[in-house]
Design a protein around this motif. Sequence first.
Motif, short mmCIF file in Angstrom:
data_model
loop_
_atom_site.label_atom_id
_atom_site.label_comp_id
_atom_site.label_asym_id
_atom_site.label_seq_id
_atom_site.Cartn_x
_atom_site.Cartn_y
_atom_site.Cartn_z
N ALA A 63 0.94 -1.12 0.10
CA ALA A 63 0.21 0.19 -0.04
C ALA A 63 0.90 1.23 0.05
N HIS A 64 2.10 1.05 -0.01
CA HIS A 64 3.20 2.35 0.11
C HIS A 64 3.00 3.10 -1.15
N SER A 65 2.61 2.45 -2.23
CA SER A 65 2.52 2.93 -3.72
C SER A 65 1.33 3.86 -3.63
N GLU A 66 0.39 3.63 -2.69
CA GLU A 66 -0.85 4.50 -2.74
C GLU A 66 -0.58 5.75 -1.71
N VAL A 67 0.23 5.36 -0.67
CA VAL A 67 0.91 6.46 0.14
C VAL A 67 1.41 7.60 -0.77
N PHE A 68 2.28 7.12 -1.73
CA PHE A 68 3.04 8.10 -2.69
C PHE A 68 2.08 8.75 -3.55
N MET A 69 0.84 7.99 -3.75
CA MET A 69 -0.17 8.88 -4.57
C MET A 69 -1.00 10.00 -3.84
N ALA A 258 6.68 12.55 -3.91
CA ALA A 258 5.67 13.01 -4.65
C ALA A 258 5.67 14.29 -5.22
N LEU A 259 6.32 15.16 -4.46
CA LEU A 259 6.57 16.67 -5.02
C LEU A 259 7.46 16.69 -6.02
N LEU A 260 8.69 15.68 -6.13
CA LEU A 260 9.65 15.56 -6.77
C LEU A 260 8.95 15.23 -8.37
N TYR A 261 8.17 14.04 -8.15
CA TYR A 261 7.86 13.40 -9.33
C TYR A 261 6.75 14.39 -9.81
N THR A 262 5.84 15.39 -9.37
CA THR A 262 4.95 16.13 -9.93
C THR A 262 5.67 17.40 -10.71
N GLY A 268 0.77 13.90 -13.60
CA GLY A 268 0.75 12.38 -13.47
C GLY A 268 0.06 12.12 -12.25
N ILE A 269 -0.89 13.14 -11.85
CA ILE A 269 -1.68 13.06 -10.61
C ILE A 269 -2.98 12.55 -10.73
N ILE A 270 -3.35 11.05 -10.76
CA ILE A 270 -4.28 10.21 -10.79
C ILE A 270 -4.48 9.18 -9.91
N PHE A 271 -5.55 8.66 -9.65
CA PHE A 271 -5.93 7.78 -8.46
C PHE A 271 -4.88 6.51 -8.65
N ASN A 272 -4.60 6.07 -10.11
CA ASN A 272 -3.57 4.84 -10.00
C ASN A 272 -2.36 5.28 -10.58
N GLY A 273 -2.15 6.54 -10.31
CA GLY A 273 -0.73 7.20 -10.68
C GLY A 273 0.51 6.57 -9.68
N GLY A 274 0.28 5.98 -8.70
CA GLY A 274 1.44 5.46 -7.96
C GLY A 274 1.69 3.80 -8.10
N PHE A 275 0.89 3.15 -8.72
CA PHE A 275 0.70 1.79 -8.81
C PHE A 275 2.02 1.34 -9.59
N ILE A 276 2.31 1.51 -10.60
CA ILE A 276 3.54 1.22 -11.52
C ILE A 276 4.65 1.53 -10.77
N LEU A 277 4.89 2.99 -10.50
CA LEU A 277 5.88 3.60 -9.90
C LEU A 277 6.34 2.79 -8.67
#
Length: 348
Positions: A63-69, A258-262, A268-277
């Motif tokens: 679930a850490h990927s969704e914490v990033f999202m 998340a800040l650096l990625y955006t 890239g800010i979307i509900f599934n945006g952290g899954f693959i990353l």
Amino acid sequence: MSTLFAAAQTTTDVASTIGFDVHSLVDGFWGLTIEGLTYGSVYALVAVGYTLVYGVLRLINFAHSEVFMLGMFGTYIGLLIMRFSPSGNVYAEGTLMTVVYLALAGLCGMVVAGGAAVGLEFVAYRPLRRRNAKPLAFLITAIGMSFVLQEFVHYVLPKVPVDPPLGGSSAQPTIQLVQAVEEFTIFGAPVTNLTMVIILSAIALALGTDFMINKTRLGRGIRSVAQDPDAALLMGVSRERIILVTFLIGGLLAGAAALLYTLRVPNGIIFNGGFILGIKAFCAAVLGGIGNVRGALLGGLLLGVMENYGSVVLGNQWKDVVAFALLILVLMFRPTGILGEKLGKARV
């Protein structure tokens, strides 16, 4: 016979999509390396969160990927609170104020991501620990909470009456705070201000976390719980407090990532945006040595660079495959990862 012919034709079609453009790799080597380090820096910060939780709990927190999202949405909300709008215009009122706004937006993202990580620990994992649940129960719960957080942003968050609407199926409208400007070149490859901010910030945060783990009293407590939780409890170290702090640190780093990625991918800010990353960041943690902060940093940077090389040599559609192929290749020869040192045995 026709079936064999169809299978052969399919194989030919698939093979034709794989290129071996080595010349493009040679020609754009330095540019690809710099771009790979940029993405790899984000992977590394998220990977540190994976590796800290695994080092203390032996838990793979998917679930850490969704914490990033959620950190990305926190950053976005912070910009909206500061009266920025997705107008397409780049803020250009001076470097000092830009840094201030970036810091405030990043702080919002870190607060949201850190709060989400702590909430996960309270709601999902702590009740399982109190019931002495088996490791498989933790793993299934982590996967389940990943989907719960995704669907919360997908279906629940859009019901909040704000303008512009948050969440849903589409990416958030872009708010671009910083315009990429070339600062210098390395062997002809441009290095922009965004590239410098992302790479240097990620490395500083990862090394700062490593210093905290190895040189501070809190870090000594984290390492003691990671090595022997029962002995640590006898020595007066609160296991529950250490676990909570570990989740918090991982969440704060995910918010910073998340800040650096955006900054690099503002759309890239979307509900599934952290899954693959998140999956790639987990691969980076395993690649460097799961439970090893320095290994997470090394694995993230290496993964970012190698997948960038692979996308040019084999084709962009194979970019994600390269990451997993590299992981399998390394683990075949070194199952513990490149550095292979666990958190509980980290150097003092």
